[in-house]
Each structure stands twice: as C-alpha cells, then as structure tokens.
Design a protein around this motif. Structure first.
Motif, mmCIF file in Angstrom:
data_model
loop_
_atom_site.group_PDB
_atom_site.id
_atom_site.type_symbol
_atom_site.label_atom_id
_atom_site.label_comp_id
_atom_site.label_asym_id
_atom_site.label_seq_id
_atom_site.Cartn_x
_atom_site.Cartn_y
_atom_site.Cartn_z
ATOM 1 N N ILE A 8 12.312 6.338 0.802
ATOM 2 C CA ILE A 8 12.378 6.034 -0.632
ATOM 3 C C ILE A 8 13.000 4.662 -0.815
ATOM 4 C CG2 ILE A 8 13.365 6.704 -2.852
ATOM 5 C CD1 ILE A 8 13.301 9.621 -1.830
ATOM 6 N N SER A 9 12.321 3.807 -1.559
ATOM 7 C CA SER A 9 12.814 2.451 -1.802
ATOM 8 C C SER A 9 12.253 1.949 -3.125
ATOM 9 C CB SER A 9 12.404 1.516 -0.659
ATOM 10 O OG SER A 9 10.990 1.439 -0.564
ATOM 11 N N PRO A 10 12.872 0.908 -3.702
ATOM 12 C CA PRO A 10 12.356 0.364 -4.967
ATOM 13 C C PRO A 10 10.924 -0.141 -4.818
ATOM 14 C CG PRO A 10 14.569 -0.430 -4.553
ATOM 15 C CD PRO A 10 14.131 0.255 -3.294
ATOM 16 N N LEU A 11 10.139 0.066 -5.861
ATOM 17 C CA LEU A 11 8.786 -0.467 -5.925
ATOM 18 C C LEU A 11 8.804 -1.650 -6.875
ATOM 19 C CD1 LEU A 11 5.483 1.464 -5.954
ATOM 20 C CD2 LEU A 11 5.816 -0.340 -7.629
ATOM 21 N N VAL A 12 8.402 -2.794 -6.366
ATOM 22 C CA VAL A 12 8.438 -4.027 -7.157
ATOM 23 C C VAL A 12 7.391 -3.971 -8.262
ATOM 24 C CG1 VAL A 12 8.081 -6.531 -7.083
ATOM 25 C CG2 VAL A 12 9.300 -5.370 -5.220
ATOM 26 N N ILE A 13 7.789 -4.353 -9.472
ATOM 27 C CA ILE A 13 6.834 -4.516 -10.565
ATOM 28 C C ILE A 13 6.281 -5.935 -10.451
ATOM 29 C CG2 ILE A 13 6.502 -4.557 -13.066
ATOM 30 C CD1 ILE A 13 8.892 -2.597 -13.223
ATOM 31 N N PRO A 14 5.012 -6.092 -10.062
ATOM 32 C CA PRO A 14 4.488 -7.434 -9.754
ATOM 33 C C PRO A 14 4.279 -8.260 -11.012
ATOM 34 C CG PRO A 14 2.722 -5.821 -9.643
ATOM 35 C CD PRO A 14 3.991 -5.036 -9.877
ATOM 36 N N PRO A 22 0.790 -7.902 -1.843
ATOM 37 C CA PRO A 22 1.140 -6.539 -1.425
ATOM 38 C C PRO A 22 1.861 -5.745 -2.511
ATOM 39 C CG PRO A 22 1.694 -8.120 0.299
ATOM 40 C CD PRO A 22 1.318 -8.914 -0.913
ATOM 41 N N ALA A 23 2.680 -6.413 -3.315
ATOM 42 C CA ALA A 23 3.382 -5.716 -4.392
ATOM 43 C C ALA A 23 2.386 -5.194 -5.425
ATOM 44 C CB ALA A 23 4.390 -6.654 -5.059
ATOM 45 N N ALA A 24 1.341 -5.958 -5.688
ATOM 46 C CA ALA A 24 0.311 -5.505 -6.624
ATOM 47 C C ALA A 24 -0.421 -4.299 -6.065
ATOM 48 C CB ALA A 24 -0.664 -6.641 -6.922
ATOM 49 N N ALA A 25 -0.742 -4.336 -4.764
ATOM 50 C CA ALA A 25 -1.440 -3.204 -4.143
ATOM 51 C C ALA A 25 -0.599 -1.947 -4.220
ATOM 52 C CB ALA A 25 -1.774 -3.541 -2.690
ATOM 53 N N ASP A 26 0.713 -2.064 -3.963
ATOM 54 C CA ASP A 26 1.607 -0.906 -4.067
ATOM 55 C C ASP A 26 1.670 -0.384 -5.499
ATOM 56 O OD1 ASP A 26 2.227 -0.833 -1.411
ATOM 57 O OD2 ASP A 26 4.221 -1.721 -1.608
ATOM 58 N N PHE A 27 1.748 -1.313 -6.452
ATOM 59 C CA PHE A 27 1.826 -0.896 -7.851
ATOM 60 C C PHE A 27 0.561 -0.166 -8.274
ATOM 61 C CE2 PHE A 27 1.321 -1.450 -12.406
ATOM 62 C CZ PHE A 27 2.578 -1.091 -12.879
ATOM 63 N N ILE A 28 -0.588 -0.674 -7.874
ATOM 64 C CA ILE A 28 -1.859 -0.035 -8.214
ATOM 65 C C ILE A 28 -1.930 1.364 -7.590
ATOM 66 C CG2 ILE A 28 -4.357 -0.146 -7.866
ATOM 67 C CD1 ILE A 28 -4.066 -3.229 -8.106
ATOM 68 N N ALA A 29 -1.464 1.498 -6.339
ATOM 69 C CA ALA A 29 -1.469 2.803 -5.680
ATOM 70 C C ALA A 29 -0.548 3.783 -6.397
ATOM 71 C CB ALA A 29 -1.055 2.650 -4.216
ATOM 72 N N ALA A 30 0.611 3.300 -6.838
ATOM 73 C CA ALA A 30 1.537 4.164 -7.571
ATOM 74 C C ALA A 30 0.939 4.595 -8.907
ATOM 75 C CB ALA A 30 2.858 3.432 -7.797
ATOM 76 N N GLY A 31 0.262 3.662 -9.579
ATOM 77 C CA GLY A 31 -0.390 4.010 -10.834
ATOM 78 C C GLY A 31 -1.493 5.029 -10.642
ATOM 79 N N ALA A 71 8.225 6.753 -2.681
ATOM 80 C CA ALA A 71 8.396 7.405 -1.389
ATOM 81 C C ALA A 71 7.188 7.044 -0.543
ATOM 82 C CB ALA A 71 8.512 8.916 -1.559
ATOM 83 N N ARG A 72 7.426 6.346 0.578
ATOM 84 C CA ARG A 72 6.338 5.842 1.397
ATOM 85 C C ARG A 72 6.368 6.456 2.800
ATOM 86 N NH1 ARG A 72 8.372 1.270 -1.232
ATOM 87 N NH2 ARG A 72 6.887 -0.031 -2.385
ATOM 88 N N SER A 73 5.191 6.717 3.299
ATOM 89 C CA SER A 73 5.007 7.030 4.710
ATOM 90 C C SER A 73 4.080 5.957 5.252
ATOM 91 C CB SER A 73 4.401 8.427 4.904
ATOM 92 O OG SER A 73 4.191 8.700 6.267
ATOM 93 N N GLY A 74 4.647 4.991 5.958
ATOM 94 C CA GLY A 74 3.877 3.802 6.293
ATOM 95 C C GLY A 74 3.558 3.037 5.019
ATOM 96 N N ARG A 75 2.279 2.762 4.772
ATOM 97 C CA ARG A 75 1.875 2.082 3.539
ATOM 98 C C ARG A 75 1.459 3.062 2.451
ATOM 99 N NH1 ARG A 75 3.713 -2.381 2.390
ATOM 100 N NH2 ARG A 75 2.042 -2.594 0.860
ATOM 101 N N GLU A 76 1.378 4.341 2.789
ATOM 102 C CA GLU A 76 0.921 5.339 1.819
ATOM 103 C C GLU A 76 2.063 5.749 0.901
ATOM 104 O OE1 GLU A 76 -1.489 9.612 1.698
ATOM 105 O OE2 GLU A 76 -0.445 8.987 3.528
#
Length: 367
Positions: A8-14, A22-31, A71-76
């Motif tokens: 578990i770690s902060p997710l950057v708001i791009p 990469p921050a945008a990709a994470d944000f899109i995945a979270a959305g 909460a991430r497992s690798g990039r997921e």
C-alpha cells in the motif's frame, strides 16, 4: 507458490493523462477499478466516470483535497482507498471509500487499506470519518438480516459492505433511499409544471441557468448553497454548515466545467421582495449523457407550503428534456426520514432503486 502481499502506497494524482506517464497509467487503472466496482454493484454503467472526469474531480481546489492510496502487486492495482479532506469548513472531518478487486478479497486487504487511510486522516488532523455504502434493491433480501440506523428511519441489508463498516468501527447514523426516474416511463412535464405554478401563486417566479449563475443572482445563490449544506435531515452526522460566497459558487462551476458536466439550475424568486426562495440542480456528465444526477433541492423555510419544491423539480425536468434530450434516467438520494421530498419524488415518478448507509467514526480518542 508464495503469493506476493500487496504493498500500500500513495497514488499520485497526475497533471495529465499522457499515456507515456506511469502516474497517469496508474491513475487510469485505479479509476477503472472504481468503475468496475460500481458495475458489479449496480449491474449497469450509470455510475461510470471517464478518466478525464475522474482526474478533474481529484485535482485540489480551495475547498477540498483528495488523497489516494493504492494496493499494488507488482504493477497491478488490487485495491484503492480514497480520502476527501474539506479545507474551507468541516476541517474536523474526512470522507473515505475503500474498494478491493474481487480476486483480492477475503485476505485482509480491505482492512489494511482502511487502516492506512484512517492514519492519513488522523495525520491531517481529522477527528470524524464519514463513509457511505450502497445497497441496490434486489427481489430477494437474502438471509443476512438488516441493520437499522441511529436515526430510526429505514434500514440496509447486513451485507459484506455493511459488515466491513461495522467491523471497522463505524456506526450507522442514517439511511438514504436511492431512487431512479425513467424519463421514458413518466409523462410528468409541462402539465405538472403548470399545476405547481398555479399552486405557488403570483408571488413566485422561476429563474433558470445552465452552467454559470447570472452575476445578478450569484450572491443570493451562494446563500441558498450555504443553507442547503445543513438543510436536509442529517441525523447524528457531525456536519457543520458550509461557508459559501460568490467565489465559492464560481469555483464549483469551474470544477463542474473541468469534469465536463452540464449543470442545470432552476431557482424560484419571491417577487414581492426579489429574494431567491429555493433552487434545484441536475448534473449530466457529457461522457455519460444518458444519466442525470439530482443534486440540491431546497426551499427556504419561510417559503414552504406553496408547492415550490414540486415547481422547482418539474421546471428543471422540463428544461432537462429540452436542453439535454439524450438523458434517459435521473438518480437521486434522500434521507429515509425526509418524507416530504420523497413524496414529491414519488409524485414525479421516481422508483426506489436501493439504499445507502451513512456511516460515521470518531477517531483520535475523541468521544
């Protein structure tokens, strides 16, 4: 094979949705995780938000800041906790939401995410945490029983979401009825508006705007918004009156524009004094134009008893059909004890679609 424990770690708001970021990709995945959760819950995409709308909603403003924990497992991304921090008022409180992907449930991840987001709220000086659980109405109630709120009005099923909230230390303060109006199934429109206008009498007239409030009305509208912040039944929720002025109205309008939302407002004026006596708001996101969301509906206490609530809602319904004809459904939320507004909605043709639980937890040793 050993399974990796999600981190578990902060997710950057791009700053943008640039696909190379990469921050945008994470944000899109979270959305997408949030959208998938709502699809699983409701069985439709009425609550689906585009990445652009989600990003605009998460950007900081003078009145609110959001914190995202993934909460991430690798990039997921397997889970997400969101924290909403009021900045202009109600600075004692925070609102939270926790979502876990189906394949990662029943392994304690939701509890870990909640503990992390509570810690973040406490670090921000918040003593009251608010949360909400949705419970779609189903033909069979199941065998899990129900939970009644402290308000004494309504109930929700004791399903997994409710059990999680209870085990996390929250108390169920209030239940809201979630209602939906199928515009194709109701004939309510100009005739209802004319009848409500006749009942209201010659002392009241309607104002309407789409998007920005006219400058001549913005101060009066700010006063209505401030009153609206505590006007509906609140049960035992620790909510203070918000402080609104013209600048806050304009900030809210900018936020809606950034989220690509159409905002339709009907207001009613007391003609002898010129004062605004009430208003109602509908919001439609252009990325999902078939769906409208009912926001405020308020009639000031001194002007009640003239069918102004029906006048406002019928007027905005007529305007919605004229201005945004693609809209097919309207969703609205009302406290179970708000019998007057529920009666207006029933008369307009709204049908119960589910219930939401309004939860509260006091942290930091306060009582």
């Amino acid at each position: 094979m050993t399974q990796t424990v999600p981190v578990i770690s902060p997710l950057v708001i791009p700053s943008s949705l640039d696909p190379g970021d990469p921050a945008a990709a994470d944000f899109i995945a979270a959305g997408q995780l949030l959208n998938d959760h709502m699809l699983e819950l409701w069985g439709n995409t009425d609550f689906h938000d585009s990445p652009a709308t989600q990003l605009a909603g998460c950007r900081p403003s003078p009145v609110r800041r959001r914190v995202l924990l993934a909460a991430r497992s690798g990039r997921e991304i397997l889970g997400l906790a969101t924290l909403s921090l009021p900045l202009a008022d109600n600075t004692h409180s925070a609102s939270v939401k926790v979502v876990v992907a189906p394949q990662a449930r029943r392994a304690g991840l939701g509890s870990r995410l909640y503990a992390a987001v509570e810690q973040a709220a406490a670090a921000g000086g918040r003593r009251t945490i608010l949360s909400e659980t949705d419970h779609p109405e189903r033909p069979a109630a199941g065998s899990g029983g129900t939970l009644a709120p402290k308000s004494g009005a309504g109930s929700i099923p004791a399903d997994a979401a409710a059990v999680f909230a209870s085990k996390s230390g929250f108390s169920l303060e209030q239940v809201e009825r979630i209602s939906r109006l199928d515009l194709a199934a109701t004939a309510v429109g100009q005739e209802a508006l004319d009848a409500a206008a006749a009942a209201a009498g010659a002392d009241y007239g309607l104002e309407f705007w789409r998007g920005a409030c006219p400058e001549r009305l913005v101060d009066a509208y700010a006063r209505l918004k401030q009153t609206m912040s505590v006007a509906p039944p609140m049960a035992g929720l620790d909510v203070e009156e918000e402080q609104w002025d013209a600048a806050r109205v304009r900030e809210a309008e900018r936020k809606a524009l950034d989220m690509d939302a159409e905002v339709l407002v009907s207001a009613v004026r007391h003609l002898p004094t010129g004062a605004l006596a009430g208003h109602t708001v509908l919001m439609v996101f252009n990325s999902n134009p078939a769906v409208a969301f009912q926001d405020d509906t308020l009639v000031l206490r001194e002007h009640r008893g003239h069918r102004l609530g029906m006048l406002l809602k019928a007027a905005n319904l007529v305007r919605l059909r004229e201005e945004l004809p693609e809209t097919a459904r309207i969703w609205t939320w009302n406290a179970a004890e708000n019998e007057h507004m529920l009666a207006i909605n029933d008369e307009l043709g709204f049908q119960p679609a589910g219930y939401s639980g309004e939860w509260q937890k006091v942290i930091g040793g306060a009582s």
